[in-house]
Design a protein around this motif. Sequence first.
Motif, short mmCIF file in Angstrom:
data_model
loop_
_atom_site.label_atom_id
_atom_site.label_comp_id
_atom_site.label_asym_id
_atom_site.label_seq_id
_atom_site.Cartn_x
_atom_site.Cartn_y
_atom_site.Cartn_z
N GLN A 1 0.85 -1.20 0.00
CA GLN A 1 0.00 0.00 0.00
C GLN A 1 0.88 1.24 0.00
N LEU B 1 -3.66 10.28 -2.27
CA LEU B 1 -3.98 9.03 -2.95
C LEU B 1 -3.43 7.85 -2.17
N SER C 1 -3.04 3.86 -2.82
CA SER C 1 -3.18 2.85 -3.85
C SER C 1 -2.38 1.63 -3.45
N PHE D 1 -6.16 -4.82 -7.07
CA PHE D 1 -5.59 -3.46 -7.16
C PHE D 1 -6.63 -2.48 -6.63
N GLY E 1 -7.47 1.77 -5.19
CA GLY E 1 -7.07 3.16 -5.07
C GLY E 1 -8.18 3.97 -4.41
N ASN E 2 -7.78 4.84 -3.54
CA ASN E 2 -8.73 5.76 -2.91
C ASN E 2 -8.13 7.15 -2.93
N TYR F 1 -11.94 -0.70 -6.39
CA TYR F 1 -11.18 -1.93 -6.11
C TYR F 1 -11.45 -2.91 -7.23
#
Lengths: 680, 289
Positions: free
Chosen positions: A362, A373, A375, A401, A403-404, A420
């Motif tokens: 992460q 970010l 990810s 994979f 990402g937020n 996600y």
Amino acid sequence: MMEPAQQPAMVLTPARVSQPQSEAPASVTVIDRTLIEASGARELYEVLKLVPGMTAVKVDGNVPSVAYHPTQARDQRRMLVLLDGRSQYQPGLSRVSWNAMPVDIRDVERIEVTRGPAAAAYGANAFSAVINIITRDPRDISKSGVTVQGGNNGIRDAHLVGVRQLENGALRASVSSRGDNGYDEPFEGETLPDGKRIDTLNTEWVWDADARNTFTVQAGGSRSRLERQQEAGVADIGEYQGDPVQKGERAFVSLQWQHSFSRTHQLQVHTYGQYNQEITDFEVCYLDPVTGQTGPGGGLFFSQELRDLYLQNGSDMAATFAAFPSDADATNRYLTLQGAGAPFCAGSELDIQEVRYDLEIQDTLQLTRWARLVSGAEIRHDRVQSDSYLGGTQDNISYRFFGNLALDVLDPVTVNLGGYWERDQISGDHFSPRAGVNWRVLPGHHLRYVYSEALRTPDIYEERANINIQAQTLSPPFASNTQALLGWAPAYFFVTQQSPGTFEPERIRSWEAGYYGQFSALELDVRYFQETLTDLLSTALNPFEFEPSNDGRVNHQGTEAQLSWRPNVSHLFRVTGSHIHTRTNVKTEQRLAARDAGSALWSWQFSPHWAFSSAYYLSNDYNDNVFERADVQFRFRHRAGPTELEWRAVVQHRLNGAPVVFAENDYQQDRMWLGVTVRI
Amino acid sequence: MRSQHGHILVFLLLLATAGGALSAPTQTVHVLAEPSPFKDVFVLSLAQDLPANLRVVDEPDAADLLVALGDVAFTRAMDHEKPLLGVHVSRALSEKAARLGCQCAAIWAGVSLANQVQLVHTIMPLARRIGVVLGPDSVWPPEVVRGFRGPIKLELLSVKDTRALGDTLRENLNHLDAIVLPVDDSLLGPDAAKLVLLTSYRQRRPVFGPDLTFVNAGSVASYYASGSDLVSEAVQRLRVFADTGEWGASAFVSRPSVVVNEHVASSFDMHYRESGALEDALNNAGEAP
């Protein structure tokens, strides 16, 4: 200057990023150690009663069911539970075993519950909610200690924790043992086996290698012994020679590395492996299907011919028995068995072993002053071995994979966007999105809107079930002459099931509008939500009932609130409530869905040494039974030289006579126990 | 009759003129300090803000009054046996000097506990129990903590030295809502500061105080005595001394500045996340509790 990774975070769970609760894209309930202690709870699952919309009761004898916006009574499938970042969701039978969780309630620092789908941050199975359990950091524990407590109903608990502060880190080791006799007995004149004994080990070593690198190693396990009730389907055709016992073993090891490249860029690598084994032994002398008495004819249930007849009749037990007198092969087998001259008894086991290896990376990057970010990527290997459920070993490798992105687009507005993507060998490719907007209307007052989608992928059992219950041991003469007497060796119970392997993932769409505020001495969170669950696997999938279907639907619509009030330093009042309308096309999906539920807790430190707390819980209703209970706890803390002692007395009192969900879960006698903790 | 009145008026006028001249002779002030940019700015600002009857001079021997910046300069200045005002001086040193009978007073380093508690109460209204870490040389004596009455309960966390900090925090953080730190150079060096911040933040307990440097390092917010606060306070003290010949009691600056670490305040969901908004809220809140 502190590195960002070391800076505080009010909540970590909803979007995997450190953020204040008011900016999180979800409703969050935090249960910290103060609240855990005030609740008086003996077991970890019990404190989750303090979460609005959450059910935490022992539905199945000694097996806790914890579910957010619950549906099916024995359902643990639709929620993710993390213990220090390790998923406790077991892929074999899609469940979370709260009994076998290798942690004691006294080792827990904090529980964060993200209420609502969070698959955008954690992937499949973060379906209705995520419970994130965070154990105590050894660097924050000053004293070693031992706790013993005992009470009625066979309550016998012990906990020992040792702590050592090192030059650049700390070490903690905790061992615990807890047990009780389960619900009250007798039930309808009979003893119901639901006692349990659970031992846990939980260790953690934290090493601050330097200002930018921290390593955490955790290891532990558990051993459980659960008395299980007799399976009704088996009890109808045989006499148990003893109550079944489920024995479980669990072990894990975890390594986490946190690295800070700079004040705006951090990396976390987490890998773990965990092992779980559960075996339920049972020995049964089977009834002769003609006489209804134990005898050699009971061997028919483990014969090749009855299995064939069962398959010819579409796996319908009633049709099979109806066809038996007219089936030549089956009747011949029955006559052959009569020559054995001794009752037919067989010992069997339901076994499952689950192994998981997981590696996750992460990356947290502050892109600009207003954009952050998170990810990462994850690879996971699940292996399940079960002769009785799967007829062998099944593997599932998944790649993920995520990402937020958190955007402070305008000063009072935060936008969270997350997604996600995952691919696993069983369910294929999936994507789960989420979007949330938080608006800081005034200092201390926040509004939010969140939309999210999530899914629950069918578990390995649902997709690959191949149920075959083998006779592990046989009574003489069947043991020595299995092939001749039963038509095959080894012999299997005639009932078998196979999954079609065509299930679609269960899906949920959810939106919520909420308010979070802090004002005066109050903290308030309110949400209105609508959730639509589709493609549910609602029907039974057990050896005796196996009805594969993806047609279940559930709609939840309701309101939840949680309020904390601290009028002064001595008092804490906390109230939660939920009002939920649940509609479904499958009746069993409504069994645990309480229309109205709530909790109230009052904690009062009335002298430097004495504290009182009381809690009230209501759920109206579970399976037409109202759950209503009041707890009272007194604590007395004092010093004796260098030693600190804390005494506690707890009483749990049911306020009505209704059973817990099902009639056999009878709980008429108050539970009470006395404990002492010595810290050195 | 009219002539008598005229004489009286002339006499009073002369008396007033003479009195003014007698009460406001120009007094000279010298600033002692270790050489530093801050000293230069301080001296310059002081010279600009002093009233007409006070003037900064370069030599201590030529000065009527001395101003000493910091403990070292204050100790050195006491040898001159002149009226002395210490600025940013430790409370312990100033009280020791008073016991020795010096004609001196000090503007203590740091801010009052009441100010810091008011700040915590404003930015974190849910806080009910605050731990105040004190060492032997901290600016706030234990009695101030024990005797504090207000909407927040203060809990005294006495530590003998830096080594005791970790255990004290580990034992107490769980039942505290926040930590307030005093100015204490001997207790809170860089390593200790890091220990306090890391230990507190692992348990999600915000740290307040004691000064701008700490806030930059990671504490949530603090009242602190800025350079201009110290200059203003010093000018006020010098003016009073020039008028009355008395310093008044040693004390913290009466109107300190406020600073907020926006990132940390946001992480903790504090009501006010930037210094200006907090300062306004504090002004609206009025007197310290």
